[in-house]
Design an enzyme around this catalytic site. Structure first.
Site, short mmCIF file in Angstrom:
data_model
loop_
_atom_site.label_atom_id
_atom_site.label_comp_id
_atom_site.label_asym_id
_atom_site.label_seq_id
_atom_site.Cartn_x
_atom_site.Cartn_y
_atom_site.Cartn_z
N GLU A 170 55.00 -23.38 54.03
CA GLU A 170 55.04 -24.72 54.87
C GLU A 170 54.08 -24.10 56.14
O GLU A 170 54.77 -23.38 56.85
CB GLU A 170 56.35 -25.15 55.36
N GLY B 245 63.81 -36.62 58.08
CA GLY B 245 65.22 -35.90 58.97
C GLY B 245 64.83 -36.05 60.34
O GLY B 245 65.58 -35.89 61.09
N ASP C 235 50.41 -31.47 55.74
CA ASP C 235 51.07 -32.68 56.59
C ASP C 235 49.99 -33.74 56.57
O ASP C 235 50.50 -34.87 56.90
CB ASP C 235 51.72 -32.21 57.83
N ASP D 129 59.58 -21.62 54.91
CA ASP D 129 59.57 -22.43 55.85
C ASP D 129 58.78 -22.10 57.26
O ASP D 129 58.94 -20.88 57.57
CB ASP D 129 61.27 -22.58 56.49
N VAL E 160 55.76 -21.16 58.25
CA VAL E 160 55.37 -19.66 58.48
C VAL E 160 54.58 -19.40 59.67
O VAL E 160 54.36 -18.45 60.13
CB VAL E 160 54.64 -19.29 57.29
N HIS E 161 54.21 -20.54 60.30
CA HIS E 161 53.21 -20.29 61.61
C HIS E 161 54.25 -19.89 62.66
O HIS E 161 53.69 -19.59 63.58
CB HIS E 161 52.68 -21.96 62.04
#
Length: 605
Positions: A295, A394, A320, A258, A260-261
């Site tokens: 991600e 979400g 994305d 999740d 990672v940035h």
């Protein structure tokens, strides 16, 4: 229990900031309290011998002079919640039947993202096992579970976990998780586990009681994790041991990392590179592919560039940009970060180049963003794409799906673009039948003040973005969670059956048509006509064409406009129209009549 670090015993714990530590064994009147001694490495051990093979032992740690036991940072079970005692669990006792499992590679695969708590009415891993035949019918190869680690309360959308080594008991606990993976492997499906290493949830996080697990900064979701400060070597080992746990103890095939940035790491070797190195070695030892999927919001493929090429060496990353381009093309929504994707040419660029923002100006970020993809060398499958996912649904104010705004043909176009496009497709639970259930942001924090703050913060956030606050459901309201549960009775009727059949047809084509899984950017040629709203994507296999038995490939056509379009498709192969949306298309010679909002796939000669 610390079963992933052989140098330490099952009740040892790293606690460099503690001045005193005691082990509480048992939860009833017969509980014992044992003193612990600090080692030179700041790991504490019981001063008395404790049976290491005892099963189902409840235990916790008394830190300094506190009489309130805290759970083990490496707890494998939290049967009474994240604030209560830990319980021992030996993962090696599970009777695995997947000895013949050789794994699943990501290249050519279809990923399916699901949230265990809302995937079925029961909300358990065992109940999810009963739906594997459905997943196979739509061509799924890898089942991706949203985070399952222990969280505060009875339900959570996944990203507030605090017990990273424990599977939440509401889902069935660690043994149910092992049953799920074993069952998936028996059905020919791999398992991807979504893990969160960039922050911890706001309720039940006792790691700071033991040591410097958190950094000095913060990201969007809370305090950062200490990856490069004092004590960070053990914190990094904590994460890397967790990675190993999923692969070794739970037999998973891949991890989705999740955001990672948001990993703040100035170390000489970034945590991600260290992780990739260890996982590659583990994969070689276990003899099956182990995959790391990031991600990342950076639009920088150095994330997946091999280490010998100067990259971090991960296997794949989310794009994305693909979602945004598809979303805008089909919905016309151009607010916020969707604004830059308004022209249909944005979708064409993403298909051919991997990213839209590859050094271009992002109006949302108010800065140049991204780096170009080396399309001559990077395979397309390294980018994981979707038309819906847990974030894009979400994180909307009402958690509404695109099925609320698109007609049946448009939904099928979304499926066509995702499943017949050049990248690794990922589906989000229920999209394959236009599920009516939203996926709303839900929590069940046990601290009333934290629950109120979460609800108020979410309402305030969306109000600042221009959303009507009345549209934002209270995440603490149990109905918000219940509304998000899939209704499996929908599948056989109305639009649900129409859309589902389209997904199944596309799944068959992915297995039959080699060009649809060709990993080369050279296999992709896209066009976008802004005047007519017609988008085309030519897929041509790049290697061994004669051997593959399909020398010319196929042409994907999507009419995004409200008017009928006539499209010249060129020489048509014997297969004619391979796939068409519910409203149908008409092929006359080399001309394809495409009604509004309809998509098709045509065999090329």
């Amino acid at each position: 229990m610390t079963s992933t670090t052989p140098a330490h015993g099952p009740y040892d714990v790293w606690a460099p900031t503690a001045s005193r530590l005691r082990l509480r064994l048992g939860a009833d009147a017969g509980a014992r309290t044992l003193d612990m001694a600090r080692g030179d490495d700041d790991w504490w051990s019981p001063v008395e011998d404790v049976p290491a093979d005892a099963a189902d032992v409840d235990y916790g740690f008394l830190v300094d002079d506190s009489d309130e036991p805290r759970p083990d940072p490496r707890s494998r079970r939290q049967p009474d919640g994240v604030h209560a005692l830990s319980r021992s669990y030996d993962p090696s006792t599970f009777p695995w039947t997947d000895q013949a499992w050789t794994g699943r590679q990501l290249a050519g695969a279809v990923v399916y993202e699901l949230h265990v708590g809302t995937f079925t009415p029961e909300g358990t891993l065992d109940a999810a096992l009963g739906r594997l035949d459905h997943l196979r019918s739509i061509g799924v190869d890898l089942v991706e579970l949203l985070p399952v680690n222990a969280f505060d309360g009875t339900h959570n959308w996944g990203y507030d976990g605090v017990g990273w080594f424990a599977v939440d008991e509401t889902y069935g606990g660690p043994e149910a998780y092992q049953r799920f993976v074993d069952g998936c492997h028996a059905a020919g499906l791999g398992v991807v586990q979504d893990v969160v290493y960039n922050h911890l949830g706001p309720g039940g996080n006792y790691l700071p009681v033991f040591g410097p697990y958190l950094g000095t900064g913060a990201n969007t979701w809370g305090d950062t994790v200490n990856l490069d400060g004092a004590g960070s070597e053990e914190v990094r080992r904590y994460i890397l041991d967790n990675v190993r746990m999923w692969f070794v103890d739970h037999h998973v095939d891949a991890l989705r990392l999740d955001a990672v940035h948001a990993l703040a790491d100035s170390s000489a070797v970034h945590l991600l590179e260290e992780m990739a190195t260890e996982v590659a070695a583990l994969s070689a030892h276990l003899g099956r592919p182990l995959t790391l999927i990031a991600e990342s919001d950076l639009n920088d493929t150095r994330m997946v560039t091999p280490r010998e090429g100067g990259g971090h060496g991960l296997d794949a990353q989310w794009s994305d940009d693909y979602h945004h381009a598809v979303h805008v093309a089909l919905t016309g929504e151009t607010s916020g970060y969707y604004a830059d994707f308004a022209p249909l040419t944005a979708l064409a660029k993403v298909c051919e180049k991997g990213f839209f923002h590859d050094g271009t100006f992002s109006s949302f970020r108010k800065a140049d963003h991204g780096r170009p993809v080396d399309t001559d060398h990077m395979p397309t499958w390294r980018l994981v794409v979707c038309s819906s996912n847990h974030d894009q649904v979400g994180n909307r104010a009402a958690g509404d799906r695109i099925s609320e705004r698109l007609d049946d043909d448009q939904l099928v176009c979304a499926a066509l673009l995702t499943l017949a496009g050049p990248f690794t497709p990922m589906l989000f639970q229920g999209e394959e039948w236009a599920a009516s259930a939203p996926f709303q942001f839900f929590t069940s924090h046990t601290d009333p003040a934290l629950g109120r703050a979460t609800a108020e913060g979410r309402t305030r956030e969306f109000a600042e973005m221009g959303w009507d606050p009345a549209l934002v459901p209270d995440p603490q309201d149990p109905e918000t969670f219940r509304r998000s549960t899939l209704d499996w009775d929908e599948l056989g009727s109305g639009r649900h059956a129409v859309v589902l059949e389209a997904y199944r047809a596309l799944a068959r084509l992915r297995r039959e048509r080699p060009e649809l899984t060709d990993p080369s950017f050279a296999s992709v040629e896209a066009t976008a006509d802004e005047a007519t709203g017609v988008f085309t994507l030519r897929r041509t296999p790049t290697g061994g064409r004669a051997a593959l038995g399909n020398p010319a490939g196929s042409l994907l056509v999507v009419n995004t406009s409200d008017a009928e379009a006539l499209v010249e498709v060129g020489a048509v192969g014997a297969g004619g129209v391979l796939f068409e949306g519910p409203a149908g298309v008409e092929l006359t010679g080399t001309t394809l009549r495409v009604p509004p909002h309809v998509g098709a796939l045509v065999d090329l000669a």
